[in-house]
Design an enzyme around this catalytic site. Structure first.
Site, PDB file in Angstrom:
ATOM      1  N   LEU A   1       0.523  -8.861  22.866  1.00 38.67           N
ATOM      2  CA  LEU A   1      -0.154  -8.138  23.955  1.00 38.67           C
ATOM      3  C   LEU A   1       0.403  -6.722  24.107  1.00 38.67           C
ATOM      4  CD1 LEU A   1       0.036 -11.132  26.486  1.00 38.67           C
ATOM      5  CD2 LEU A   1      -1.978 -10.430  25.188  1.00 38.67           C
TER       6      LEU A   1
ATOM      7  N   GLN B   1       2.753  -5.379  26.848  1.00 42.91           N
ATOM      8  CA  GLN B   1       2.862  -6.533  27.770  1.00 42.91           C
ATOM      9  C   GLN B   1       3.606  -7.703  27.148  1.00 42.91           C
ATOM     10  OE1 GLN B   1      -0.109  -4.781  29.645  1.00 42.91           O
ATOM     11  NE2 GLN B   1       1.712  -4.346  30.073  1.00 42.91           N
TER      12      GLN B   1
ATOM     13  N   SER C   1      10.786   3.027  10.808  1.00 46.10           N
ATOM     14  CA  SER C   1      11.138   2.793  12.210  1.00 46.10           C
ATOM     15  C   SER C   1      11.770   1.415  12.439  1.00 46.10           C
ATOM     16  CB  SER C   1       9.881   2.927  13.091  1.00 46.10           C
ATOM     17  OG  SER C   1       8.988   1.848  12.872  1.00 46.10           O
TER      18      SER C   1
ATOM     19  N   ASP D   1       0.544   4.830   2.119  1.00 46.54           N
ATOM     20  CA  ASP D   1      -0.191   5.519   3.177  1.00 46.54           C
ATOM     21  C   ASP D   1      -0.118   7.021   2.910  1.00 46.54           C
ATOM     22  OD1 ASP D   1      -0.528   3.057   4.350  1.00 46.54           O
ATOM     23  OD2 ASP D   1       1.083   3.312   5.810  1.00 46.54           O
TER      24      ASP D   1
ATOM     25  N   LYS E   1       0.449  -4.202   5.235  1.00 49.18           N
ATOM     26  CA  LYS E   1       1.012  -5.169   6.184  1.00 49.18           C
ATOM     27  C   LYS E   1       2.030  -6.099   5.522  1.00 49.18           C
ATOM     28  CE  LYS E   1      -3.065  -5.330   9.140  1.00 49.18           C
ATOM     29  NZ  LYS E   1      -2.502  -4.772  10.368  1.00 49.18           N
TER      30      LYS E   1
ATOM     31  N   GLY F   1       6.266   6.341  12.132  1.00 46.85           N
ATOM     32  CA  GLY F   1       5.897   5.624  10.921  1.00 46.85           C
ATOM     33  C   GLY F   1       6.117   4.124  11.064  1.00 46.85           C
TER      34      GLY F   1
ATOM     35  N   GLY G   1       3.499  -4.112  15.176  1.00 48.18           N
ATOM     36  CA  GLY G   1       3.057  -5.500  15.018  1.00 48.18           C
ATOM     37  C   GLY G   1       3.655  -6.137  13.763  1.00 48.18           C
ATOM     38  N   ASP G   2       3.782  -5.357  12.690  1.00 44.83           N
ATOM     39  CA  ASP G   2       4.373  -5.885  11.457  1.00 44.83           C
ATOM     40  C   ASP G   2       5.879  -6.130  11.633  1.00 44.83           C
ATOM     41  OD1 ASP G   2       1.948  -5.842  10.100  1.00 44.83           O
ATOM     42  OD2 ASP G   2       2.247  -3.802   9.369  1.00 44.83           O
TER      43      ASP G   2
ATOM     44  N   ASN H   1       0.829  -1.207   0.000  1.00 45.40           N
ATOM     45  CA  ASN H   1       0.000   0.000   0.000  1.00 45.40           C
ATOM     46  C   ASN H   1       0.857   1.248   0.000  1.00 45.40           C
ATOM     47  OD1 ASN H   1      -2.404  -1.401   0.204  1.00 45.40           O
ATOM     48  ND2 ASN H   1      -2.647  -1.035   2.397  1.00 45.40           N
TER      49      ASN H   1
END
Ligand code: ADP
Length: 309
Positions: free
Chosen positions: A223, A226, A293, A16, A43, A289, A253-254, A14
């Protein structure tokens, strides 16, 4: 280094488009904003870039459009050295996410799948040889259902499946995930598909256990600050977070998933790969970003907390 296996990411590419506004416009209203920057995202591309920057041998299977945005979407992948032979160009727009950020920090996002909708069963089948030669095949939920469902039969290594966003999938495809990587929200949606009659447990440990009991090969439940939980044939493993001063968790997360793929491709057991992923996810949260990052193999990674919170 020499023993590392290949990683193939089948997923979204994608652009952004970022807009900052004081507040979100009301329906029918026009407001002035700032920003206008276009950044590479999606992703699939984010996870491929994260893995390649850490030294992974990464191929991408996906699609971009015939517009000028395609160049932006591919920029980070090219710079990270991802093999793009499996990326095709299709008529129409490249995938686009229009991200509006208000002063109070609240986001609103419009995603246009564009060329990502062309990553169907036929394209996945045409990548058959690359998939069979990969130690790890990674996919997410930003390509059509048919493309994802074609994967398990073609994967000979590990199928690292991040069903985000969650869509209705053949339960056998969910069960073939090894690991299934989900946050708590996604975990509940997947569990509801696999065991519709069962109540969704509250505690993360019980959610991870329930996914395994529903037949999923292995599970990584993320999490946020966490850390994460790994559930595999050896039982449950708590993976601490790396405490950091987070400035922007976009794409953390990616980054976690890209690093998880790198650890697994080196032959590490899932809990060890998740520890590396936890450090890399935390590193990504300290920069702005998504792709900009992500750490390279030379960067010092933040240490994990001894005991998770
Ligand atoms: P998602 O964005 O997909 O919901 P998470 O927020 O669970 O995913 O983040 C994925 C992983 O990134 C976490 O398991 C953790 O290892 C790391 N991470 C995310 N946010 C932070 C944070 N604030 N501090 C440290 N690590 C973080």
């Amino acid at each position: 280094m020499s023993s590392r296996g290949a990683i193939t990411v089948v997923g979204s590419i994608n652009v952004d488009l970022l807009a900052q506004v004081r507040r979100h416009p009301r329906p029918g209203e026009t407001l002035h904003g700032t920003g206008g920057t276009m950044l590479p995202g999606g992703k699939g591309a984010n996870q491929a870039v994260a893995a390649a920057r850490l030294g992974g041998d990464v191929r991408m299977v996906g699609a971009v459009g015939t517009d000028a945005q395609a160049l932006v979407g591919l920029e980070g992948l090219r710079a990270a050295g991802v093999d793009l032979a499996g990326v095709r160009e299709v008529d129409g727009p490249t995938g686009l996410a229009i991200v509006t950020v208000a002063e109070d920090g609240e986001n609103s996002i419009v995603v246009i799948a564009g060329a990502n909708d062309a990553v169907d069963a036929a394209q996945v089948a045409s990548a058959r040889d690359v998939l069979a030669a990969s130690a790890i095949v990674v996919c997410q939920g930003e390509i059509p259902r048919e493309g994802i469902e074609a994967l398990p039969d073609l994967v000979t290594g590990r199928f690292l499946h991040n069903p985000a966003p969650v869509m209705e999938l053949d339960p056998e495809v969910l069960r073939a995930s090894d690991p299934l990587v989900v946050n708590e929200h996604e975990a509940a949606l997947v569990l509801a598909q696999l065991a519709p009659a069962a109540a969704i447990p509250e505690a993360p440990e019980q959610i991870a256990d329930a996914l395994r009991a529903a037949g999923v090969a292995s599970v990584v439940l993320t999490l946020g600050a966490q850390g994460s939980l790994v559930a595999d044939a050896d039982g449950l493993h708590r993976i601490p977070a790396a405490p950091v001063q987070a400035v922007d968790t976009t794409g953390a997360g990616d980054a976690f998933i890209g690093a998880l793929a790198v650890g697994l491709a080196r032959g590490e057991p899932l809990p060890a790969a998740a520890r590396l992923a936890s450090q890399v996810g935390a590193f990504a949260a300290t920069g702005h970003g998504a792709q900009p990052s992500y750490p390279s193999a030379e960067d010092d990674l933040p240490p994990l907390a001894e005991v998770s919170a």
